[in-house]
Design a protein around this motif. Structure first.
Motif, PDB file in Angstrom:
ATOM      1  N   PHE A  45      97.884  38.709  51.931  1.00  0.00           N
ATOM      2  CA  PHE A  45      98.343  39.817  51.102  1.00  0.00           C
ATOM      3  C   PHE A  45      97.446  40.084  49.898  1.00  0.00           C
ATOM      4  CE2 PHE A  45     100.803  40.510  47.101  1.00  0.00           C
ATOM      5  CZ  PHE A  45     101.100  41.857  47.253  1.00  0.00           C
ATOM      6  N   TRP A  46      96.983  39.025  49.232  1.00  0.00           N
ATOM      7  CA  TRP A  46      96.329  39.202  47.943  1.00  0.00           C
ATOM      8  C   TRP A  46      95.135  40.150  47.939  1.00  0.00           C
ATOM      9  CZ3 TRP A  46      99.108  38.966  44.098  1.00  0.00           C
ATOM     10  CH2 TRP A  46      99.985  37.915  43.808  1.00  0.00           C
ATOM     11  N   PRO A  47      94.191  40.073  48.889  1.00  0.00           N
ATOM     12  CA  PRO A  47      93.044  40.992  48.805  1.00  0.00           C
ATOM     13  C   PRO A  47      93.438  42.471  48.800  1.00  0.00           C
ATOM     14  CG  PRO A  47      92.532  39.179  50.272  1.00  0.00           C
ATOM     15  CD  PRO A  47      93.996  39.063  49.954  1.00  0.00           C
ATOM     16  N   GLY A  48      94.435  42.843  49.591  1.00  0.00           N
ATOM     17  CA  GLY A  48      94.892  44.228  49.581  1.00  0.00           C
ATOM     18  C   GLY A  48      95.499  44.610  48.248  1.00  0.00           C
ATOM     19  N   ALA A  49      96.284  43.694  47.665  1.00  0.00           N
ATOM     20  CA  ALA A  49      96.885  43.953  46.358  1.00  0.00           C
ATOM     21  C   ALA A  49      95.814  44.057  45.284  1.00  0.00           C
ATOM     22  CB  ALA A  49      97.875  42.843  46.017  1.00  0.00           C
ATOM     23  N   TRP A  50      94.770  43.215  45.374  1.00  0.00           N
ATOM     24  CA  TRP A  50      93.665  43.321  44.414  1.00  0.00           C
ATOM     25  C   TRP A  50      93.049  44.711  44.447  1.00  0.00           C
ATOM     26  CZ3 TRP A  50      90.558  38.563  46.571  1.00  0.00           C
ATOM     27  CH2 TRP A  50      91.282  37.383  46.326  1.00  0.00           C
ATOM     28  N   ALA A  51      92.837  45.225  45.645  1.00  0.00           N
ATOM     29  CA  ALA A  51      92.167  46.520  45.785  1.00  0.00           C
ATOM     30  C   ALA A  51      92.993  47.632  45.147  1.00  0.00           C
ATOM     31  CB  ALA A  51      91.912  46.822  47.260  1.00  0.00           C
ATOM     32  N   VAL A  52      94.294  47.610  45.392  1.00  0.00           N
ATOM     33  CA  VAL A  52      95.162  48.640  44.815  1.00  0.00           C
ATOM     34  C   VAL A  52      95.143  48.546  43.293  1.00  0.00           C
ATOM     35  CG1 VAL A  52      97.521  49.534  44.702  1.00  0.00           C
ATOM     36  CG2 VAL A  52      96.627  48.663  46.869  1.00  0.00           C
ATOM     37  N   ALA A  53      95.204  47.324  42.764  1.00  0.00           N
ATOM     38  CA  ALA A  53      95.209  47.138  41.317  1.00  0.00           C
ATOM     39  C   ALA A  53      93.881  47.542  40.694  1.00  0.00           C
ATOM     40  CB  ALA A  53      95.529  45.681  40.985  1.00  0.00           C
ATOM     41  N   LEU A  54      92.773  47.137  41.307  1.00  0.00           N
ATOM     42  CA  LEU A  54      91.458  47.460  40.745  1.00  0.00           C
ATOM     43  C   LEU A  54      91.168  48.954  40.824  1.00  0.00           C
ATOM     44  CD1 LEU A  54      88.979  46.213  39.434  1.00  0.00           C
ATOM     45  CD2 LEU A  54      87.986  45.919  41.711  1.00  0.00           C
ATOM     46  N   ALA A  55      91.751  49.625  41.804  1.00  0.00           N
ATOM     47  CA  ALA A  55      91.602  51.076  41.910  1.00  0.00           C
ATOM     48  C   ALA A  55      92.475  51.815  40.904  1.00  0.00           C
ATOM     49  CB  ALA A  55      91.943  51.534  43.329  1.00  0.00           C
ATOM     50  N   GLY A  56      93.236  51.076  40.097  1.00  0.00           N
ATOM     51  CA  GLY A  56      94.067  51.678  39.059  1.00  0.00           C
ATOM     52  C   GLY A  56      95.369  52.261  39.560  1.00  0.00           C
ATOM     53  N   GLN A  57      95.821  51.828  40.752  1.00  0.00           N
ATOM     54  CA  GLN A  57      97.004  52.428  41.362  1.00  0.00           C
ATOM     55  C   GLN A  57      98.174  51.455  41.506  1.00  0.00           C
ATOM     56  OE1 GLN A  57      97.202  55.792  42.304  1.00  0.00           O
ATOM     57  NE2 GLN A  57      95.340  55.787  41.068  1.00  0.00           N
ATOM     58  N   ALA A  58      98.122  50.321  40.807  1.00  0.00           N
ATOM     59  CA  ALA A  58      99.168  49.309  40.972  1.00  0.00           C
ATOM     60  C   ALA A  58     100.543  49.824  40.590  1.00  0.00           C
ATOM     61  CB  ALA A  58      98.836  48.062  40.156  1.00  0.00           C
ATOM     62  N   VAL A  59     100.606  50.641  39.550  1.00  0.00           N
ATOM     63  CA  VAL A  59     101.902  51.177  39.109  1.00  0.00           C
ATOM     64  C   VAL A  59     102.286  52.402  39.933  1.00  0.00           C
ATOM     65  CG1 VAL A  59     103.173  52.195  37.181  1.00  0.00           C
ATOM     66  CG2 VAL A  59     101.595  50.277  36.769  1.00  0.00           C
ATOM     67  N   ALA A  60     101.365  53.344  40.056  1.00  0.00           N
ATOM     68  CA  ALA A  60     101.668  54.571  40.789  1.00  0.00           C
ATOM     69  C   ALA A  60     101.946  54.310  42.261  1.00  0.00           C
ATOM     70  CB  ALA A  60     100.512  55.567  40.639  1.00  0.00           C
ATOM     71  N   ARG A  61     101.285  53.310  42.830  1.00  0.00           N
ATOM     72  CA  ARG A  61     101.448  53.020  44.252  1.00  0.00           C
ATOM     73  C   ARG A  61     102.091  51.648  44.474  1.00  0.00           C
ATOM     74  NH1 ARG A  61      98.954  55.711  48.125  1.00  0.00           N
ATOM     75  NH2 ARG A  61     100.689  54.741  49.270  1.00  0.00           N
ATOM     76  N   TRP A  62     103.138  51.367  43.701  1.00  0.00           N
ATOM     77  CA  TRP A  62     103.860  50.101  43.893  1.00  0.00           C
ATOM     78  C   TRP A  62     104.424  50.010  45.303  1.00  0.00           C
ATOM     79  CZ3 TRP A  62     108.892  50.483  45.390  1.00  0.00           C
ATOM     80  CH2 TRP A  62     109.532  51.701  45.172  1.00  0.00           C
TER      81      TRP A  62
END
Length: 305
Positions: A45-62
């Motif tokens: 799971f973690w690498p995919g979550a890293w990508a979403v967070a680094l792309a600045g979408q962790a909140v918008a794309r929870w």
């Protein structure tokens, strides 16, 4: 290449926790998908979550992070089932894996194929939540997944192949969240591959003696007495590549400082690793759940800054 004697380690199937309370037939399917060992789907799971967070979408794309988590649980389970079907003969000859559901007779091969289909359907539901470009990237990983169980028979570095597979979520998550691809995504993926090789080499230390007897290859056997230095080198490559990824998103020394906690944790793993102690190796391997969280926080800080 030198070999070493590794102290006995924890059996692969332990019948513990909630899984132990399931009726025997259901318990077999839960064990086959490794529901009793959640570390695997955390690492997927973690690498995919890293990508979403680094792309600045962790909140918008929870919601995307949630779907990636569900997909990781289902597809890690499906991968384990497929791996156990392919490796059932080898597993019966290795002390750590002899109690797995198929070699122990708890689940038949036919039932295992059916369970693989069910888990794959859950993965399909997750796939349908992605836009076509990201979905195509996700589907492209299936060839790597299908070939992985055979790698230990033909290469000394099956951990490198696992790295390609277990890091694929970084590409899927980035394409979905950032609507494209670039150097940051590539560096994040390369760093994840190196991280996986490092931690799976630690994991492989548990099976060195059995692997020698049955002729199975691994990076732990390839490195021999240099295993601690080898793991340290792969972890160093991981941190360096992650530094490139974070710098591409935010070219600021403070961005690189966000990597200090995860770098320190990986350094602790190497410094306290006892290669001939199977329990120590398993504990260090499992601690990569924390490493993944620390990297996620680094990506979150940099991506939302």
């Amino acid at each position: 290449m030198s070999e070493r004697t590794v102290t006995p380690t924890t059996p692969d199937s332990q019948h513990r926790g909630l899984v132990a309370r399931l009726p025997r037939p259901l318990r077999g399917f839960a064990l086959l998908a490794r529901f009793d060992r959640p570390i695997g789907w955390w690492l997927l799971f973690w690498p995919g979550a890293w990508a979403v967070a680094l792309a600045g979408q962790a909140v918008a794309r929870w919601d995307l992070i949630g779907w990636l988590l569900l997909g990781s649980v289902a597809m890690r389970g499906a991968g384990c089932v497929y791996n156990d079907i392919v490796d059932r003969d080898l597993d019966s000859r290795v002390a750590r894996t002899a109690a797995r559901p198929i070699p122990s007779g708890l689940v038949s091969v036919r039932a295992a194929w059916a369970w693989l289909g069910v888990l794959s359907l859950v993965g399909l539901v997750v796939l349908l939540q992605l836009r076509p470009p990201a979905a195509l990237v996700a589907v492209a990983s299936l060839a790597l997944v299908a070939l992985y169980p055979f790698m230990k028979r033909i290469t000394w570095w099956p951990q490198a192949w696992l790295g390609l597979v277990f890091s694929w979520g970084a590409l899927v998550g980035w394409v979905e969240a950032a609507d494209g691809f670039g150097l940051a995504a590539a560096a994040l993926y390369v760093g994840s591959v190196a991280w996986v090789i490092g931690y799976d080499t630690i994991y492989a230390l548990q099976d060195v003696d059995d692997d020698v007897l049955i002729g199975v290859r691994s990076s732990a056997r390839a490195l021999g007495g240099r295993v601690r230095g080898g793991v340290a080198a792969f972890y160093a490559v991981a941190v360096a590549a992650w530094g490139v990824a974070l710098w591409r998103v935010r070219p600021d020394p403070l961005a690189l400082a966000a990597l200090l906690p995860v770098a320190a944790h990986l350094g602790w793993q190497v410094g306290t690793l006892r290669p001939i102690d199977g329990r120590n190796a398993l504990d260090r391997f499992r601690s990569n759940r924390t490493a993944g969280l620390l990297m996620f926080l680094a990506c979150l800080v940099v991506g939302t800054a």
